[in-house]
Write an enzyme that holds these catalytic residues in place. Structure first.
Site, mmCIF file in Angstrom:
data_model
loop_
_atom_site.group_PDB
_atom_site.id
_atom_site.type_symbol
_atom_site.label_atom_id
_atom_site.label_comp_id
_atom_site.label_asym_id
_atom_site.label_seq_id
_atom_site.Cartn_x
_atom_site.Cartn_y
_atom_site.Cartn_z
ATOM 1 N N LYS A 53 0.843 -1.205 0.000
ATOM 2 C CA LYS A 53 0.000 0.000 0.000
ATOM 3 C C LYS A 53 0.878 1.254 0.000
ATOM 4 O O LYS A 53 0.601 2.216 -0.716
ATOM 5 C CB LYS A 53 -0.948 -0.019 1.212
ATOM 6 N N GLN A 97 -4.519 -1.376 9.558
ATOM 7 C CA GLN A 97 -4.443 -2.731 9.009
ATOM 8 C C GLN A 97 -5.050 -3.733 9.995
ATOM 9 O O GLN A 97 -4.701 -3.763 11.161
ATOM 10 C CB GLN A 97 -2.967 -3.085 8.715
ATOM 11 N N ASP A 120 -11.118 2.719 3.967
ATOM 12 C CA ASP A 120 -11.530 1.309 3.899
ATOM 13 C C ASP A 120 -13.050 1.196 3.745
ATOM 14 O O ASP A 120 -13.562 0.132 3.405
ATOM 15 C CB ASP A 120 -11.100 0.570 5.179
#
Ligand code: NAD
Length: 293
Positions: A53, A97, A120
């Site tokens: 990422k 994460q 997200d």
């Protein structure tokens, strides 16, 4: 025997990333999108995901900020870090994460992220926006599935679509997105009875189960389109091979199109994380959101 088209997620992701990078360049005089990533602990898979990422952010011109936090960090201390990022005007996206250590309540962390920076798309405000088909930040993997389906089929209208898996990350949001595309949805899960019959009736199957090669070729209606979301380690402990939820070899010659693993949904998920970061930056700063569909 059906000729099976293998949907090249890597190629679509490369195209999408080029478009995103162009838009970021376009806005360069006005702003540079910023993505903050937080990794708690040293889970090797999470480390690889985060590294990818950060690298993709750099490649596309997104400014990246990373926090490596110890697995022992308290929930209160992690919430304090998120508060700082929420208040930092250079940061457009915040990604924590998952999974988090057991002593931290993941929902409390997700709920603490500013919904405008929730790249997200897991915050309840964004989940509600998706539910109501309103403007918001939507989860990346389901968005990737929709994108690949729309590139493969001219329309999803009325198609019998089976989503296997009901997680908050994939199955549930994807089912809503498919509904908004006028598909006819069935959601299957671990308690579903006679999954094979449901599979054989479906024009489209999206498998998001987390079990290597679970879905067999004989379960696929000839001509169906298969999106394989699964990312699984091989059951052979000596093999480092990554496998999907669908038995790819058996699906060839039966499905009309299928995403491979690796190289299907995975690369598209990262591309849409970058898109969400650009989208969040545009929405928060009052600029037009570029359309990527
Ligand atoms: P999850 O464990 O949260 O959910 C799995 C779902 O599968 C559950 O809803 C469960 O009910 C269902 N299920 C389990 N056994 C079943 C069975 N026998 N029959 C029918 N349904 C069954 O997992 P998740 O986070 O949704 O991820 C699913 C898979 O997708 C995993 O392999 C994960 O690694 C992968 N994934 C890939 C990406 C990507 O970018 N490609 C992103 C997220 C997740």
């Amino acid at each position: 025997m059906t000729q099976t088209h293998v949907i090249d997620g890597k190629e679509f992701a490369a195209l999408l990333k080029t478009k995103i990078a162009d838009q970021i360049l376009n806005y360069k005089q006005n702003f540079t999108p910023g993505l903050a990533t937080i990794l708690v602990g040293t889970n090797p898979s999470s480390q690889i995901y985060i590294k990818n990422k950060i690298k993709t952010s750099h490649d596309l011109g997104i400014k990246s900020y990373h926090l490596d936090l110890p697995a022992t960090i308290s929930e209160i201390a992690l919430l304090a870090e998120i508060k700082i990022l929420n208040e930092d005007s250079n940061i457009d996206g915040i990604l924590v994460q998952m999974p988090l250590p057991d002593h931290i309540d993941a929902n409390r962390i997700i709920n603490a992220i500013d919904p405008q920076k929730d790249v997200d798309g897991f915050h309840p405000i964004n989940a509600a926006a998706l539910y109501m088909n309103q403007k918001g930040l939507y989860p990346c993997t389901p968005t990737a599935c929709i994108y690949l389906l729309k590139q493969t089929l001219s329309s999803l209208r009325g198609l019998k679509t089976l989503v296997i898996g009901r997680s908050m990350i994939v199955g549930k949001p994807l089912s809503l997105m498919l509904l908004h595309e006028d598909a006819t949805i069935t959601i299957a899960h671990s308690q579903t009875i006679d999954l094979k019959t449901l599979c054989l009736e479906a024009d489209i199957i999206v498998a998001a189960i987390g079990r290597p090669h679970f879905l067999r070729g004989s379960w696929i209606k000839p001509g169906a389109v298969i999106i394989d979301v699964g990312i699984n380690r091989s059951l052979d402990p000596d093999s480092k091979k990554i496998m999907g939820d669908v038995c790819f070899e058996e699906a060839l010659g039966r499905a009309s199109a299928i995403t491979p693993v690796p190289g299907g949904v995975g690369p598209m998920t990262i591309a849409f994380l970058m898109y969400n970061t650009l989208k969040a930056a545009c929405l928060r700063r009052g600029y037009e959101v570029p359309d990527m569909f």
